[in-house]
Structures are given as C-alpha cells and as structure tokens.
Design a protein around this motif. Structure first.
Motif, PDB file in Angstrom:
ATOM      1  N   ILE A  62      11.537  -1.994 -10.168  1.00  0.00           N
ATOM      2  CA  ILE A  62      10.477  -1.404 -10.989  1.00  0.00           C
ATOM      3  C   ILE A  62       9.382  -2.410 -11.294  1.00  0.00           C
ATOM      4  O   ILE A  62       8.184  -2.133 -11.118  1.00  0.00           O
ATOM      5  CB  ILE A  62      11.058  -0.827 -12.304  1.00  0.00           C
ATOM      6  N   ILE A  63       9.751  -3.622 -11.734  1.00  0.00           N
ATOM      7  CA  ILE A  63       8.702  -4.585 -12.092  1.00  0.00           C
ATOM      8  C   ILE A  63       7.971  -5.083 -10.849  1.00  0.00           C
ATOM      9  O   ILE A  63       6.749  -5.295 -10.892  1.00  0.00           O
ATOM     10  CB  ILE A  63       9.242  -5.751 -12.943  1.00  0.00           C
ATOM     11  N   GLN A  64       8.674  -5.224  -9.745  1.00  0.00           N
ATOM     12  CA  GLN A  64       8.006  -5.673  -8.529  1.00  0.00           C
ATOM     13  C   GLN A  64       7.089  -4.587  -7.966  1.00  0.00           C
ATOM     14  O   GLN A  64       5.988  -4.879  -7.482  1.00  0.00           O
ATOM     15  CB  GLN A  64       9.035  -6.101  -7.491  1.00  0.00           C
ATOM     16  N   ALA A  65       7.524  -3.342  -8.046  1.00  0.00           N
ATOM     17  CA  ALA A  65       6.693  -2.236  -7.556  1.00  0.00           C
ATOM     18  C   ALA A  65       5.412  -2.118  -8.374  1.00  0.00           C
ATOM     19  O   ALA A  65       4.321  -1.958  -7.823  1.00  0.00           O
ATOM     20  CB  ALA A  65       7.483  -0.930  -7.603  1.00  0.00           C
ATOM     21  N   LEU A  66       5.532  -2.206  -9.695  1.00  0.00           N
ATOM     22  CA  LEU A  66       4.345  -2.113 -10.547  1.00  0.00           C
ATOM     23  C   LEU A  66       3.420  -3.305 -10.330  1.00  0.00           C
ATOM     24  O   LEU A  66       2.198  -3.159 -10.253  1.00  0.00           O
ATOM     25  CB  LEU A  66       4.758  -2.001 -12.011  1.00  0.00           C
ATOM     26  N   PHE A  67       4.003  -4.499 -10.234  1.00  0.00           N
ATOM     27  CA  PHE A  67       3.193  -5.697  -9.993  1.00  0.00           C
ATOM     28  C   PHE A  67       2.448  -5.574  -8.665  1.00  0.00           C
ATOM     29  O   PHE A  67       1.294  -5.998  -8.541  1.00  0.00           O
ATOM     30  CB  PHE A  67       4.104  -6.920 -10.007  1.00  0.00           C
ATOM     31  N   THR A  68       3.078  -4.975  -7.686  1.00  0.00           N
ATOM     32  CA  THR A  68       2.459  -4.804  -6.372  1.00  0.00           C
ATOM     33  C   THR A  68       1.154  -4.020  -6.454  1.00  0.00           C
ATOM     34  O   THR A  68       0.258  -4.207  -5.623  1.00  0.00           O
ATOM     35  CB  THR A  68       3.449  -4.088  -5.431  1.00  0.00           C
ATOM     36  N   THR A  69       1.026  -3.144  -7.454  1.00  0.00           N
ATOM     37  CA  THR A  69      -0.167  -2.303  -7.562  1.00  0.00           C
ATOM     38  C   THR A  69      -1.253  -2.918  -8.436  1.00  0.00           C
ATOM     39  O   THR A  69      -2.311  -2.313  -8.614  1.00  0.00           O
ATOM     40  CB  THR A  69       0.191  -0.912  -8.127  1.00  0.00           C
ATOM     41  N   VAL A  70      -1.011  -4.120  -8.981  1.00  0.00           N
ATOM     42  CA  VAL A  70      -2.050  -4.806  -9.753  1.00  0.00           C
ATOM     43  C   VAL A  70      -3.197  -5.179  -8.811  1.00  0.00           C
ATOM     44  O   VAL A  70      -2.998  -5.444  -7.618  1.00  0.00           O
ATOM     45  CB  VAL A  70      -1.459  -6.059 -10.439  1.00  0.00           C
ATOM     46  N   THR A  71      -4.397  -5.229  -9.330  1.00  0.00           N
ATOM     47  CA  THR A  71      -5.573  -5.563  -8.530  1.00  0.00           C
ATOM     48  C   THR A  71      -5.395  -6.903  -7.810  1.00  0.00           C
ATOM     49  O   THR A  71      -4.951  -7.878  -8.401  1.00  0.00           O
ATOM     50  CB  THR A  71      -6.821  -5.623  -9.439  1.00  0.00           C
ATOM     51  N   ASN A  72      -5.766  -6.925  -6.537  1.00  0.00           N
ATOM     52  CA  ASN A  72      -5.777  -8.139  -5.716  1.00  0.00           C
ATOM     53  C   ASN A  72      -4.382  -8.704  -5.453  1.00  0.00           C
ATOM     54  O   ASN A  72      -4.190  -9.914  -5.426  1.00  0.00           O
ATOM     55  CB  ASN A  72      -6.664  -9.228  -6.349  1.00  0.00           C
ATOM     56  N   VAL A  73      -3.404  -7.820  -5.244  1.00  0.00           N
ATOM     57  CA  VAL A  73      -2.056  -8.277  -4.891  1.00  0.00           C
ATOM     58  C   VAL A  73      -1.729  -7.900  -3.450  1.00  0.00           C
ATOM     59  O   VAL A  73      -1.666  -8.754  -2.574  1.00  0.00           O
ATOM     60  CB  VAL A  73      -0.984  -7.712  -5.852  1.00  0.00           C
ATOM     61  N   ASN A  74      -1.510  -6.612  -3.183  1.00  0.00           N
ATOM     62  CA  ASN A  74      -1.033  -6.178  -1.874  1.00  0.00           C
ATOM     63  C   ASN A  74      -2.040  -5.222  -1.238  1.00  0.00           C
ATOM     64  O   ASN A  74      -2.301  -4.143  -1.770  1.00  0.00           O
ATOM     65  CB  ASN A  74       0.333  -5.493  -2.007  1.00  0.00           C
ATOM     66  N   PHE A  75      -2.574  -5.627  -0.101  1.00  0.00           N
ATOM     67  CA  PHE A  75      -3.568  -4.828   0.617  1.00  0.00           C
ATOM     68  C   PHE A  75      -3.031  -4.315   1.951  1.00  0.00           C
ATOM     69  O   PHE A  75      -3.795  -3.838   2.782  1.00  0.00           O
ATOM     70  CB  PHE A  75      -4.824  -5.666   0.870  1.00  0.00           C
ATOM     71  N   ASP A  76      -1.728  -4.424   2.167  1.00  0.00           N
ATOM     72  CA  ASP A  76      -1.148  -4.131   3.474  1.00  0.00           C
ATOM     73  C   ASP A  76      -0.417  -2.791   3.455  1.00  0.00           C
ATOM     74  O   ASP A  76       0.676  -2.672   2.887  1.00  0.00           O
ATOM     75  CB  ASP A  76      -0.161  -5.245   3.840  1.00  0.00           C
ATOM     76  N   PRO A  77      -0.971  -1.736   4.062  1.00  0.00           N
ATOM     77  CA  PRO A  77      -0.332  -0.416   4.034  1.00  0.00           C
ATOM     78  C   PRO A  77       1.090  -0.407   4.592  1.00  0.00           C
ATOM     79  O   PRO A  77       1.954   0.310   4.080  1.00  0.00           O
ATOM     80  CB  PRO A  77      -1.275   0.454   4.880  1.00  0.00           C
ATOM     81  N   GLU A  78       1.352  -1.187   5.622  1.00  0.00           N
ATOM     82  CA  GLU A  78       2.697  -1.178   6.205  1.00  0.00           C
ATOM     83  C   GLU A  78       3.724  -1.772   5.235  1.00  0.00           C
ATOM     84  O   GLU A  78       4.839  -1.254   5.113  1.00  0.00           O
ATOM     85  CB  GLU A  78       2.702  -1.945   7.526  1.00  0.00           C
ATOM     86  N   ARG A  79       3.369  -2.828   4.548  1.00  0.00           N
ATOM     87  CA  ARG A  79       4.296  -3.383   3.558  1.00  0.00           C
ATOM     88  C   ARG A  79       4.449  -2.430   2.376  1.00  0.00           C
ATOM     89  O   ARG A  79       5.541  -2.272   1.831  1.00  0.00           O
ATOM     90  CB  ARG A  79       3.813  -4.750   3.067  1.00  0.00           C
ATOM     91  N   LEU A  80       3.371  -1.772   1.989  1.00  0.00           N
ATOM     92  CA  LEU A  80       3.456  -0.794   0.905  1.00  0.00           C
ATOM     93  C   LEU A  80       4.357   0.373   1.308  1.00  0.00           C
ATOM     94  O   LEU A  80       5.123   0.890   0.486  1.00  0.00           O
ATOM     95  CB  LEU A  80       2.061  -0.295   0.535  1.00  0.00           C
ATOM     96  N   GLN A  81       4.273   0.782   2.565  1.00  0.00           N
ATOM     97  CA  GLN A  81       5.146   1.852   3.056  1.00  0.00           C
ATOM     98  C   GLN A  81       6.609   1.459   2.876  1.00  0.00           C
ATOM     99  O   GLN A  81       7.435   2.268   2.407  1.00  0.00           O
ATOM    100  CB  GLN A  81       4.852   2.128   4.529  1.00  0.00           C
ATOM    101  N   GLY A  82       6.953   0.235   3.215  1.00  0.00           N
ATOM    102  CA  GLY A  82       8.325  -0.222   3.057  1.00  0.00           C
ATOM    103  C   GLY A  82       8.775  -0.216   1.607  1.00  0.00           C
ATOM    104  O   GLY A  82       9.926   0.154   1.300  1.00  0.00           O
ATOM    105  N   ILE A  83       7.883  -0.584   0.691  1.00  0.00           N
ATOM    106  CA  ILE A  83       8.232  -0.606  -0.736  1.00  0.00           C
ATOM    107  C   ILE A  83       8.418   0.818  -1.256  1.00  0.00           C
ATOM    108  O   ILE A  83       9.326   1.097  -2.047  1.00  0.00           O
ATOM    109  CB  ILE A  83       7.142  -1.346  -1.534  1.00  0.00           C
ATOM    110  N   VAL A  84       7.578   1.733  -0.797  1.00  0.00           N
ATOM    111  CA  VAL A  84       7.718   3.138  -1.187  1.00  0.00           C
ATOM    112  C   VAL A  84       9.059   3.697  -0.706  1.00  0.00           C
ATOM    113  O   VAL A  84       9.777   4.379  -1.460  1.00  0.00           O
ATOM    114  CB  VAL A  84       6.546   3.974  -0.640  1.00  0.00           C
ATOM    115  N   LEU A  85       9.410   3.423   0.529  1.00  0.00           N
ATOM    116  CA  LEU A  85      10.678   3.936   1.067  1.00  0.00           C
ATOM    117  C   LEU A  85      11.877   3.315   0.356  1.00  0.00           C
ATOM    118  O   LEU A  85      12.895   3.983   0.142  1.00  0.00           O
ATOM    119  CB  LEU A  85      10.745   3.668   2.569  1.00  0.00           C
ATOM    120  N   GLU A  86      11.763   2.054  -0.017  1.00  0.00           N
ATOM    121  CA  GLU A  86      12.821   1.450  -0.822  1.00  0.00           C
ATOM    122  C   GLU A  86      12.938   2.180  -2.159  1.00  0.00           C
ATOM    123  O   GLU A  86      14.039   2.388  -2.675  1.00  0.00           O
ATOM    124  CB  GLU A  86      12.535  -0.029  -1.060  1.00  0.00           C
TER     125      GLU A  86
END
Length: 546
Positions: A62-86
C-alpha cells in the motif's frame, strides 16, 4: 487524462493532454488506477484488521503503491502495469484473509462493491482504459467539486505520508497503527462522502503523518546520528564523480560503502544536501560536497555534470539524451529506457562514473552550512531564548518547502533577503535553494539562516517551535514565528495537514494555492486556520512585523 495534484499543473487548473511533470496520458491513467486498486485492497484489509488479522506484505504494498503515484516518481507504464497486477493479487489475498477471519469469528462477510470488485484488464491498453474510468473527473461528476476536492486532499495527503512511511520502513521503523490508518482512510474514501467527515479525515491524515515523520526522524538519527552543523562544499573537486539526488539516505550510504577506495567522489544534489550533517555519513571522506540546486534545474545541471547520476526517490525529470546513458534510478523511481538498480548493487553506476571524464580541476572552495536539526538548535536553546528576551532576536521565519520552476517563487528569495537583521530564518526542503548560498550573517554567534534539513524534517522544526513555546510559557501560535511555505507536490500536502492538525494558524502558502482546493474548501481553511496566499514580500513582512 486529468491531473492537478502538483502546484505547476497546466494553467493552474489541470493537465489534460500531458503532465507538466512529463507523464503521458497512459502513465496518468495507470496511476489513477493504482490509487483505486489500493482502495479495493483496503476495503478487505480494513475489515480483516477489525477482526485481528494483519499482513505486513499488504502494508508494504500500500505505501509503495501510493508513493509510486507521487509527482516525479514513476513514469514507466510497463513498470506501473506490473505494480497494478501485483495489486490484483494483493486484493485477492486480502479478501481471502477477511473471509477466513469472518469464519473464525462466526460472522458473515460483507458483500463489498466499488473498488473491491475490480478485476484487472487483460492487457496494458485495457488497464489504461480502466484508469481513465476512475479519474478525478468521474468523481467530480458524481459528487460535485467540493466533495471531490476534499477527497483529493485526503488522497494527496496519504500519498505524501506513504512516501515518508516508506523512507522510515527501509531503515526499520514501522508502526502497526500507521498501517491500520492507511487501510482505514482508503476504505473511508469508498464510502458515501459527508463534508464534515471528510474534513475530519483530512486532519487525521495530518495527525498520522506527524507520527510517520517521528518514525522517519528516529530512523535517520538512529542509523546516522543527529545532524550537526557542518560546512558543505558547493564547488567541485578534481576527479571522477557520482551525483546522488532524491531523499534516500540508505541508498547514499550503500553507494558510499561501495565507492570507498575507488577514487570516485560522491556529491549530493537537491534534497540529499542535508546528508552532510549526519555523523555516520559525513565520516566518508569521499562525500565531498553538494552540486547544483533544486530538482527543477536538473536537466541543465545533470547535462553539465561529468559523471554518473543516481536518482533515489521522487524528483526525476525527463532525462536529456546527452546524459540518459549515465543516469540511474533506484527504489520506486522509474523512467522508460533508464537503467534501474533494484538491489543496491551500484556497480553499473560506478562503472559509468569511471568511464566519464570527471572534474578536470578543483574550483575555488565555497561552503554553506547545514545540520541544524532539532538536536543542534535545542542544544543552544538557552542562547536563543536569551537573545529573544534581550531583544536581539525579534522574530523567527520558517521559509521553506518544495521548490519549482513556475514563476512567483522569487518571492521566497525576497522574503528571506528582506527579513530584518534582527530576525532568524529556519529553512528546510529544496525551497531553500532559492537563498541558501547567500550570506545572512549571525546574531550573537547564532547563524541567521538555519538549515533544518529535508522536507520530512518539518518534524524537527515542529519540535523546535514547541520547545520554544514551552520555554516562553505560551503556544506556537503566540510565538514571534511566521510560517511562509512553498509547495509543489504531495509531501508538502501532508505536512500542511500536520500543521493544521496541530492547530497552527496564519500560514502563508504559495506561490499559488492548490488547484484541487475549491473556493468553498479554501473558505473552511481560512475560517478555521486563517491560511492565506502569499502576497508580495514587502506587504507580507509589513503585515507580520508591523
């Protein structure tokens, strides 16, 4: 897409085509979906916890997923896809734990709806479409602008708090009550909204964030000692070099250990500057100084830096092709095409530094002072109190926060430089780069500019203010202290909520007020806390000092 979570959002209303930060519509949609996924997990996990069932894996997710959406953290759709599926797997596991806890307690599980029922689409395009369906605009249509604004205030506060919780977690500081609250708050956001309860929950985010900043303070000082006043070189020295940006002190420590004896010099950048004040980090002789300034100037500064660059947390911008091969990410940071270090094995970073030219010669030495955390300041509190009583110190200003590229931020430079000579300036976060290389002198040996540290070191500033209030037998609002804060992203939001939770009033906020705060919500803040937008430095100093 629609995003208005940062201060620089397009036209002051919202980014609708591409983020000012650089994220594209797919990335924005996946981040919106990721927040929705955390809500669905929390619907089950919150209820499981009420029945005594906890799981640390979901806490960390939960904390890593929310942190991932903070401005200027993760801009990579493929890595975001993996986090969503997790997240889909975490939700299913949370549901099973909840149903098992119900069976053990002899209860019938609730039939949940909303995010709890979400199932992931089959491919990336489908996930992007799902994210588009849960964007802020859909809730604005359902609940109206004011309710949606308060929901976003809570979400952004949770994102910032999650970032600090993750920083504390990697150094071994955790609290079950904090994790319980994340699940409670995310579940709350799935319930029918009520204005008064939303305001209460926003202040609760501030309360929990105070605890999280306390944990992070304990993590940093426990691992590296209390910061001490330290001069930091801001001009380069000859030799191979690595530049470390972001906030993660543990990554910096690991890199220092791996580069010891290699002849490579390590420089800090941005919010890593306060690292020089920690005894267990400053002991490394090859931690030679700080290079550059705040995050928004990185494209120019990184292009000119003749070595490797490591981004440890949020603050990354689109890398220019001239340095894309020698910039690396770690932790939750990601940019498509940039090499990611997943296990603190910084061999690729070291190799890139050895291949780069390095600095050809020393520049004339210049230094600035850091390390004025609460331990250092309160160690001379008697001198500060005597100076106030003697009239040598008339007023304290806390001028700091997030920096950014948007016009209007010169106000903070002007506020600091125009503050009278009988005033002391506390500063923190990257907003200090607007003025921290200027000479402010001292008052009876007490520097007029005291760098408290990173943005999370607002905890130190709060402890300093409370200690001064206790010494003078008053409260913080009655101190000769004014808070003038710049904001950019969601960590600034959670700190603001903490200050409001503490009942601190008369905060000046700029360079502009959040786009997600509607006039009605702003009026609530004005009525209860007298929060106000900045004016001009001259006008505000006159209003403060008379």
């Amino acid at each position: 897409m629609f995003c208005f979570q940062c201060e620089q959002t397009a036209k002051g209303t919202g980014c609708t085509i591409k983020g000012v930060c650089g994220k594209d519509a797919s990335t924005a949609a996946l981040q919106d979906l990721l927040v929705e996924v955390t809500k669905g997990i929390a619907q089950y996990e919150h209820r499981a916890r009420l029945l005594g069932s906890r799981n640390r894996d979901v806490d960390h997710y939960i904390i890593q997923a929310l942190f991932t959406t903070v401005t200027n953290v993760n801009f990579d759709p493929e890595r975001l896809q993996g986090i969503v599926l997790e997240g889909a797997a975490q939700k299913q596991a949370a549901r099973q734990r909840y149903e098992a806890a119900c069976a053990q307690a002899g209860q019938t599980p609730e039939q949940l709806d909303g995010p709890a029922l979400w199932e992931p689409a089959a491919d990336l395009a489908g996930l992007v479409a799902q994210g588009g369906a849960v964007a802020i605009t859909s809730r604005q249509q359902t609940h109206g602008q004011d309710i949606s604004a308060l929901q976003e205030l809570i979400v952004y506060g949770l994102k910032g708090t999650a970032a600090y919780a993750e920083h504390a977690c990697v150094l071994g500081q955790e609290d079950d009550a904090v994790y319980d609250f994340f699940h409670e708050a995310l579940n709350f956001l799935t319930l029918p909204p009520a204005l008064d309860k939303l305001v209460g929950m926003a202040l609760k985010v501030g309360e929990v964030n105070l605890r999280v900043m306390e944990l992070l303070d304990a993590a940093n000082t426990g691992a590296y000692g209390h910061p001490v006043p330290t001069p930091v070189r801001v001009t380069p020295v000859q030799g191979k070099a690595i530049l470390v940006s972001g906030h993660d002190l543990k990554d910096l420590e690991a890199l220092l250990k791996q580069t010891e004896g290699t002849g490579i010099n390590i420089y800090t950048h941005g919010e890593m500057l306060p690292a020089h004040g920690y005894p267990e980090l400053k002991k490394y002789a090859h931690l030679v100084g700080n290079y550059g300034g705040a995050w928004q100037d990185q494209q120019k500064e990184f292009d000119a830096f003749p070595g490797a660059i490591l981004m440890t947390t949020n603050c990354i911008q689109k890398p220019a092709e001239t340095y894309k091969a020698r910039i690396f990410t770690s932790g939750l940071v990601a940019w498509p095409g940039v090499t990611h270090i997943a296990d603190q094995n910084f061999a690729p970073v070291i190799a890139a530094a050895q291949e780069a030219a390095g600095f050809a010669a020393d520049e004339a030495e210049k230094t600035i002072l850091v390390g004025f955390g609460r331990n250092a300041v309160l160690g001379v509190a008697d001198k500060v109190i005597d100076a106030v009583k003697a009239g040598a110190i008339r007023h304290f200003f806390l001028i700091g926060g997030c920096d950014g590229a948007k016009s209007g931020r010169n106000y903070f430079t002007e506020m600091a430089t125009q503050a009278p000579q009988d005033t002391v300036i506390l500063t923190l976060a990257c907003g200090k780069y607007r003025f921290n290389k200027l000479d402010f002198g001292d008052i009876g040996g007490i520097p007029r500019l005291l760098d408290v540290g990173q943005c999370n070191d607002a905890y130190s500033a709060i402890k300093i203010a409370v200690a001064l209030a206790d010494a003078f037998g008053t409260d913080v609002n009655s101190l000769p202290l004014s808070l003038v804060l710049s904001w950019y992203e969601q960590k600034a939001v959670c700190i603001l909520l903490t200050l409001l939770h503490l009942g601190i009033k008369n905060i000046r906020l700029g360079p502009s007020l959040p786009a997600f705060v509607t006039p009605a919500v702003l009026q609530v803040l004005v009525d209860n806390f007298n929060i106000m937008p900045i004016g001009t430095a001259e006008e505000d100093l006159q209003a403060i000092l008379g």
